[in-house]
Design a protein around this motif. Structure first.
Motif, mmCIF file in Angstrom:
data_model
loop_
_atom_site.group_PDB
_atom_site.id
_atom_site.type_symbol
_atom_site.label_atom_id
_atom_site.label_comp_id
_atom_site.label_asym_id
_atom_site.label_seq_id
_atom_site.Cartn_x
_atom_site.Cartn_y
_atom_site.Cartn_z
ATOM 1 N N ALA A 63 0.528 -1.210 -0.265
ATOM 2 C CA ALA A 63 -0.036 -0.193 -0.050
ATOM 3 C C ALA A 63 0.850 1.260 -0.092
ATOM 4 N N PHE A 64 1.986 1.285 0.812
ATOM 5 C CA PHE A 64 2.903 2.480 0.860
ATOM 6 C C PHE A 64 4.028 2.337 -0.141
ATOM 7 N N ALA A 65 4.080 1.612 -0.984
ATOM 8 C CA ALA A 65 5.191 0.894 -1.928
ATOM 9 C C ALA A 65 5.618 2.421 -2.751
ATOM 10 N N LYS A 66 4.710 3.213 -2.978
ATOM 11 C CA LYS A 66 5.059 4.598 -3.738
ATOM 12 C C LYS A 66 4.907 5.649 -2.885
ATOM 13 N N GLY A 67 4.840 5.492 -1.733
ATOM 14 C CA GLY A 67 4.773 6.732 -0.724
ATOM 15 C C GLY A 67 3.521 7.026 -0.086
ATOM 16 N N HIS A 245 -21.577 -5.434 -9.851
ATOM 17 C CA HIS A 245 -20.251 -4.889 -10.030
ATOM 18 C C HIS A 245 -20.263 -3.361 -10.754
ATOM 19 N N ILE A 246 -21.216 -2.533 -10.315
ATOM 20 C CA ILE A 246 -21.385 -1.216 -11.034
ATOM 21 C C ILE A 246 -20.383 -0.510 -10.593
ATOM 22 N N ARG A 247 -19.502 0.077 -11.068
ATOM 23 C CA ARG A 247 -18.340 0.951 -10.743
ATOM 24 C C ARG A 247 -18.761 2.347 -10.292
ATOM 25 N N GLY A 248 -18.396 2.545 -9.044
ATOM 26 C CA GLY A 248 -18.889 3.585 -8.277
ATOM 27 C C GLY A 248 -20.259 3.805 -7.801
ATOM 28 N N GLU A 249 -20.929 2.608 -7.789
ATOM 29 C CA GLU A 249 -22.319 2.609 -7.324
ATOM 30 C C GLU A 249 -22.667 1.243 -6.547
ATOM 31 N N THR A 250 -22.293 0.194 -7.032
ATOM 32 C CA THR A 250 -22.425 -1.209 -6.017
ATOM 33 C C THR A 250 -21.242 -1.874 -5.791
ATOM 34 N N ASN A 251 -20.319 -1.255 -5.845
ATOM 35 C CA ASN A 251 -18.947 -2.096 -5.513
ATOM 36 C C ASN A 251 -18.702 -1.737 -4.008
ATOM 37 N N THR A 252 -18.535 -2.494 -3.103
ATOM 38 C CA THR A 252 -18.035 -2.397 -1.792
ATOM 39 C C THR A 252 -16.547 -2.319 -1.820
ATOM 40 N N MET A 253 -15.867 -2.183 -0.576
ATOM 41 C CA MET A 253 -14.282 -2.265 -0.617
ATOM 42 C C MET A 253 -13.801 -3.514 -0.980
ATOM 43 N N PRO A 254 -14.163 -4.879 -0.379
ATOM 44 C CA PRO A 254 -13.887 -6.109 -0.958
ATOM 45 C C PRO A 254 -13.832 -6.284 -2.559
ATOM 46 N N LEU A 255 -14.974 -5.774 -3.006
ATOM 47 C CA LEU A 255 -15.327 -5.714 -4.461
ATOM 48 C C LEU A 255 -14.117 -4.995 -5.275
ATOM 49 N N LEU A 256 -13.873 -3.908 -4.723
ATOM 50 C CA LEU A 256 -13.084 -2.819 -5.228
ATOM 51 C C LEU A 256 -11.689 -3.310 -5.385
ATOM 52 N N VAL A 257 -11.246 -4.006 -4.070
ATOM 53 C CA VAL A 257 -9.927 -4.558 -4.244
ATOM 54 C C VAL A 257 -9.771 -5.402 -5.147
ATOM 55 N N GLU A 258 -10.530 -6.401 -5.638
ATOM 56 C CA GLU A 258 -10.458 -7.458 -6.620
ATOM 57 C C GLU A 258 -10.226 -6.738 -7.953
ATOM 58 N N ILE A 259 -11.294 -5.720 -8.307
ATOM 59 C CA ILE A 259 -11.394 -5.232 -9.525
ATOM 60 C C ILE A 259 -10.055 -4.197 -9.699
ATOM 61 N N VAL A 267 -1.273 -0.565 -6.130
ATOM 62 C CA VAL A 267 -1.162 0.592 -4.804
ATOM 63 C C VAL A 267 -2.515 0.742 -4.466
ATOM 64 N N ALA A 268 -3.323 1.033 -5.434
ATOM 65 C CA ALA A 268 -4.754 1.408 -4.839
ATOM 66 C C ALA A 268 -5.580 0.052 -4.632
ATOM 67 N N ALA A 269 -5.336 -1.077 -4.893
ATOM 68 C CA ALA A 269 -5.980 -2.275 -4.444
ATOM 69 C C ALA A 269 -5.214 -2.299 -3.053
ATOM 70 N N PHE A 270 -4.085 -2.322 -2.765
ATOM 71 C CA PHE A 270 -3.570 -2.622 -1.357
ATOM 72 C C PHE A 270 -3.921 -1.460 -0.354
ATOM 73 N N ALA A 271 -4.180 -0.135 -1.045
ATOM 74 C CA ALA A 271 -4.496 0.929 -0.203
ATOM 75 C C ALA A 271 -5.952 0.585 0.444
ATOM 76 N N ILE A 272 -6.678 0.161 -0.441
ATOM 77 C CA ILE A 272 -8.266 0.014 0.121
ATOM 78 C C ILE A 272 -8.296 -1.436 1.024
#
Length: 303
Positions: A63-67, A245-259, A267-272
């Motif tokens: 998550a912090f690999a790029k600062g 899996h509607i982006r920005g509408e029906t994705n919870t945090m675990p679903l967004l991590v997978e996407i 970085v974004a995936a591991f940040a979530i």
């Protein structure tokens, strides 16, 4: 002579006997050779390090690999904020519903005898034995376009699947045993004497619940809510089936991590994922504190 009699009396007291039994139990635990104890402890620490500590370290390292700026930028993305908001909303809905259900179910099971009591307990445990994916498919069969209620919902312009209601329903189903299962053994152990005494003194049912029962089970309630919330925020299988899996509408945090991970946005995936890991750590600490309060409550009740 007097000293010998005093010693005999002290050893014959219940507290002295319990202390003697506890000391004997501790000594029995040390009967294994020191090498065997060291091997067992080493294996336990190694297992926890590989399967618990190491994954957490990897999550935060990635998550912090790029600062820190890249980390904060990933969390500030509109899609990430929408997923965080949806996760919190769904968790609040499911925990609230399960809190009410858990209190009512635990009260019924622990305080009353009625036909079908065993069947009710079996139903409470059902989500533990059913795969979350299967539970999500059940809601699709019920509320989908070709489902049992699909036509009626479509005619009345009601959206259940691929919207917040469907996600909340699926999350509520997979999490509803936690509060009830935390309270049932606690309320059974406490019995009904205090409630019966309150009612005999003229208290109403609600007064008895809020002034007698609820104060006795408050730590158990918090314990169940804590576990329910942690599971609700981390649920993946059932939510994945009903969300669309509607982006920005029906994705919870675990679903967004997978996407994000599948799109190589590591970085974004591991940040979530780090937010979910922080939730796990906070849950672990709070669980330890609540278990200590529950143990203290059991000791007071026993005395």
């Amino acid at each position: 002579m007097t000293m010998q009699i005093a010693d005999n009396v002290s050893l014959s007291s219940p507290d002295a006997k319990s202390r003697a039994h506890a000391a004997a139990a501790r000594n029995n635990l040390r009967t294994e050779p020191k090498a065997v104890r060291l091997v067992i402890i080493t294996l336990a620490i190694a297992f926890l390090s590989v399967f618990v500590v190491l994954p957490l370290v990897v999550v935060f390292a990635q998550a912090f690999a790029k600062g820190i700026l890249a980390y904060l930028a990933a969390l500030a993305e509109p899609e990430a904020l929408a997923a965080i908001k949806l996760t919190l909303v769904v968790a609040a809905i499911s925990v609230s519903l399960n809190l009410v259900f858990g209190l009512v179910a635990a009260w019924a099971v622990a305080k009353f005898e009625f036909p079908g009591k065993t069947f009710l307990i079996t139903l409470i445990d059902l989500p533990f034995s059913v795969s979350p994916v299967i539970s999500g498919l059940v809601f699709v069969l019920l509320f989908g376009a070709q489902g049992y209620f699909g036509g009626w919902l479509r005619d009345h312009d009601i959206q259940i699947l691929f919207a917040v209601p469907g996600i909340a329903l699926a999350t509520t189903f997979v999490t509803f045993p936690f509060v009830a299962r935390a309270l049932i053994p606690l309320m059974q152990e406490q019995g009904t004497q205090e409630e019966e005494a309150a009612i005999s003194l003229g208290a109403s049912g609600l007064q008895t619940f809020f002034r007698v029962t609820l104060p006795n089970i408050k730590w158990g309630v918090l314990y169940g809510v804590l576990l329910c919330n942690a599971r609700a925020m981390g649920e993946f299988g059932a939510v994945s089936v009903v969300s669309g899996h509607i982006r920005g509408e029906t994705n919870t945090m675990p679903l967004l991590v997978e996407i994000l991970y599948n799109e190589y946005q590591f970085v974004a995936a591991f940040a979530i994922a780090s937010l979910l890991a922080m939730l796990a750590l906070v849950t672990l600490v709070a669980k330890t504190i609540l278990e200590r309060h529950l143990d203290e409550g059991h000791d007071v009740h026993d005395h």
